[in-house]
Design a protein around this motif. Structure first.
Motif, PDB file in Angstrom:
ATOM      1  N   VAL A   1      -2.774  10.638   7.281  1.00 43.40           N
ATOM      2  CA  VAL A   1      -3.925  11.078   6.490  1.00 43.40           C
ATOM      3  C   VAL A   1      -3.868  12.596   6.417  1.00 43.40           C
ATOM      4  O   VAL A   1      -3.813  13.268   7.453  1.00 43.40           O
ATOM      5  CB  VAL A   1      -5.261  10.616   7.119  1.00 43.40           C
ATOM      6  CG1 VAL A   1      -6.436  11.181   6.324  1.00 43.40           C
ATOM      7  CG2 VAL A   1      -5.325   9.095   7.169  1.00 43.40           C
ATOM      8  N   ASP A   2      -3.867  13.140   5.211  1.00 43.04           N
ATOM      9  CA  ASP A   2      -3.762  14.595   5.015  1.00 43.04           C
ATOM     10  C   ASP A   2      -2.569  15.180   5.764  1.00 43.04           C
ATOM     11  O   ASP A   2      -2.677  16.201   6.462  1.00 43.04           O
ATOM     12  CB  ASP A   2      -5.054  15.301   5.452  1.00 43.04           C
ATOM     13  CG  ASP A   2      -6.249  14.918   4.582  1.00 43.04           C
ATOM     14  OD1 ASP A   2      -6.027  14.590   3.401  1.00 43.04           O
ATOM     15  OD2 ASP A   2      -7.390  14.941   5.084  1.00 43.04           O
ATOM     16  N   LYS A   3      -1.433  14.468   5.684  1.00 42.47           N
ATOM     17  CA  LYS A   3      -0.155  14.902   6.265  1.00 42.47           C
ATOM     18  C   LYS A   3      -0.153  14.901   7.800  1.00 42.47           C
ATOM     19  O   LYS A   3       0.744  15.456   8.417  1.00 42.47           O
ATOM     20  CB  LYS A   3       0.241  16.286   5.738  1.00 42.47           C
ATOM     21  CG  LYS A   3       0.440  16.322   4.230  1.00 42.47           C
ATOM     22  CD  LYS A   3       0.860  17.707   3.757  1.00 42.47           C
ATOM     23  CE  LYS A   3       1.049  17.713   2.242  1.00 42.47           C
ATOM     24  NZ  LYS A   3       1.451  19.042   1.742  1.00 42.47           N
TER      25      LYS A   3
ATOM     26  N   GLY B   1      -4.085   5.823   3.497  1.00 47.30           N
ATOM     27  CA  GLY B   1      -4.970   6.856   4.020  1.00 47.30           C
ATOM     28  C   GLY B   1      -6.432   6.569   3.713  1.00 47.30           C
ATOM     29  O   GLY B   1      -7.309   6.713   4.572  1.00 47.30           O
ATOM     30  N   LYS B   2      -6.684   6.118   2.486  1.00 46.37           N
ATOM     31  CA  LYS B   2      -8.055   5.796   2.076  1.00 46.37           C
ATOM     32  C   LYS B   2      -8.615   4.641   2.902  1.00 46.37           C
ATOM     33  O   LYS B   2      -9.774   4.666   3.331  1.00 46.37           O
ATOM     34  CB  LYS B   2      -8.063   5.445   0.585  1.00 46.37           C
ATOM     35  CG  LYS B   2      -9.438   5.189   0.012  1.00 46.37           C
ATOM     36  CD  LYS B   2      -9.355   4.903  -1.485  1.00 46.37           C
ATOM     37  CE  LYS B   2     -10.741   4.616  -2.067  1.00 46.37           C
ATOM     38  NZ  LYS B   2     -10.662   4.302  -3.514  1.00 46.37           N
ATOM     39  N   THR B   3      -7.776   3.640   3.155  1.00 48.15           N
ATOM     40  CA  THR B   3      -8.207   2.481   3.945  1.00 48.15           C
ATOM     41  C   THR B   3      -8.487   2.882   5.386  1.00 48.15           C
ATOM     42  O   THR B   3      -9.472   2.445   5.987  1.00 48.15           O
ATOM     43  CB  THR B   3      -7.130   1.375   3.907  1.00 48.15           C
ATOM     44  OG1 THR B   3      -6.930   0.969   2.548  1.00 48.15           O
ATOM     45  CG2 THR B   3      -7.533   0.174   4.738  1.00 48.15           C
ATOM     46  N   PHE B   4      -7.634   3.740   5.941  1.00 49.48           N
ATOM     47  CA  PHE B   4      -7.825   4.185   7.323  1.00 49.48           C
ATOM     48  C   PHE B   4      -9.138   4.962   7.458  1.00 49.48           C
ATOM     49  O   PHE B   4      -9.895   4.759   8.424  1.00 49.48           O
ATOM     50  CB  PHE B   4      -6.651   5.050   7.779  1.00 49.48           C
ATOM     51  CG  PHE B   4      -6.631   5.314   9.258  1.00 49.48           C
ATOM     52  CD1 PHE B   4      -5.940   4.472  10.118  1.00 49.48           C
ATOM     53  CD2 PHE B   4      -7.315   6.402   9.801  1.00 49.48           C
ATOM     54  CE1 PHE B   4      -5.943   4.697  11.493  1.00 49.48           C
ATOM     55  CE2 PHE B   4      -7.317   6.637  11.168  1.00 49.48           C
ATOM     56  CZ  PHE B   4      -6.619   5.785  12.013  1.00 49.48           C
TER      57      PHE B   4
ATOM     58  N   MET C   1       0.833  -1.203   0.000  1.00 48.91           N
ATOM     59  CA  MET C   1       0.000   0.000   0.000  1.00 48.91           C
ATOM     60  C   MET C   1       0.865   1.248   0.000  1.00 48.91           C
ATOM     61  O   MET C   1       1.755   1.379   0.844  1.00 48.91           O
ATOM     62  CB  MET C   1      -0.907   0.044   1.238  1.00 48.91           C
ATOM     63  CG  MET C   1      -2.073  -0.910   1.175  1.00 48.91           C
ATOM     64  SD  MET C   1      -3.397  -0.441   2.348  1.00 48.91           S
ATOM     65  CE  MET C   1      -2.518  -0.395   3.875  1.00 48.91           C
ATOM     66  N   ASN C   2       0.594   2.163  -0.931  1.00 55.76           N
ATOM     67  CA  ASN C   2       1.265   3.463  -0.862  1.00 55.76           C
ATOM     68  C   ASN C   2       0.521   4.340   0.145  1.00 55.76           C
ATOM     69  O   ASN C   2      -0.500   3.947   0.708  1.00 55.76           O
ATOM     70  CB  ASN C   2       1.341   4.119  -2.243  1.00 55.76           C
ATOM     71  CG  ASN C   2      -0.035   4.324  -2.883  1.00 55.76           C
ATOM     72  OD1 ASN C   2      -1.030   4.527  -2.186  1.00 55.76           O
ATOM     73  ND2 ASN C   2      -0.103   4.262  -4.203  1.00 55.76           N
TER      74      ASN C   2
END
Length: 270
Positions: free
Chosen positions: A176-178, A139-142, A133-134
């Protein structure tokens, strides 16, 4: 005598057979045309053969294996995910259904987590390997897991990795979002620890691995007529080599290999 208590020999054999059948066209035999479908690199093959002190049979076999192997990870992902259809209190939703989770584990008696929390449902996102996962995908998975916790306060969400860096069941922290984020009910879990949790048997995954080779062999023996490939590439190359009119057999096969990639190149198109 069958030793696994969490899955029957019949179900396990059935699942292994289904996994093998998923290999599909990759089990088709290789002839020279299929071998060279994407045009092989003759220079690399000859370097590999010479540096590794291999025979032409070994090098050709290795290249066929490499071509087959490129798309096998999805089939092994099927094995890791779909086996939970046969394990008590687990089910595998149809693709895109029930939130798109890979596995859902429900226990009305409660599921104890390492931090002492108790929930009754675990939603699983499963990955073959820890580094697949990149950051965007992570982030999308979280966020997906966060949303699940917002709609169900009696659950946990697991990122289960078949090939993890180590045996673990830990709070998953990612970006997520830095911003670094984490939640005690969003966890990163190695496959052995997930098996232990759902079966109640600490070494369940180890026990499965111990019987897997014999069950695969049994399945292959039963499916032999339909799945065992009979590759003819090396024989086809030797036929081409005989047409080169070269006394050196090794060079003649090398020339046949050259013709696969360089057949229209100057000097080769004689």
């Amino acid at each position: 005598m069958w030793t696994l208590s969490f899955i029957s020999e019949e179900d396990f054999t059935k699942h292994v057979k289904k996994t093998i059948e998923k290999y599909g066209e990759k089990l088709e035999s290789f002839d020279l045309k299929r071998f060279n479908k994407n045009i092989i690199d003759p220079i690399k093959l000859i370097f590999d053969k010479t540096v590794y002190q291999a025979s032409w049979e070994e090098i050709v076999s290795n290249e066929i294996f490499r071509q087959r192997d490129k798309s096998n990870n999805n089939d092994i992902g099927y094995f890791h995910q779909r086996i939970f259809n046969y394990i008590d209190k687990c089910h595998v939703p149809d693709n895109g259904k029930e939130g798109g989770w890979d596995v859902i584990f429900e226990n009305p008696d409660g599921i104890a987590l390492p931090d002492g929390s108790v929930v009754h449902t675990i939603y699983v996102e499963m990955k073959n390997k820890h580094n697949t996962m990149n950051s965007a995908s992570a982030g999308k998975t979280f966020i997906k897991m966060q949303n699940q916790l917002l709609t169900d306060d009696d659950c946990a969400c697991f990122l289960v990795e078949a090939i993890a860096q180590r045996s673990q069941n830990i709070k998953w922290e990612t970006t997520v979002d830095k911003k670094k984020v984490g939640h005690k009910l969003i966890r990163r879990v190695s496959l052995d620890q997930f098996y232990a949790l759902v079966t109640g048997q600490e070494d369940a995954f180890y026990q499965l691995c111990m019987v897997l080779p014999s069950i695969i062999q049994k399945a292959v023996d039963e499916l032999e007529g339909s799945i065992v490939p009979h590759d003819t590439v090396i024989d086809d190359l030797k036929v081409l080599a005989e047409k080169q009119n070269l006394d050196d057999e090794n060079l003649a096969v090398a020339m046949a290999v050259y013709m696969l990639g360089f057949g229209s190149y100057k000097g080769f198109n004689f």
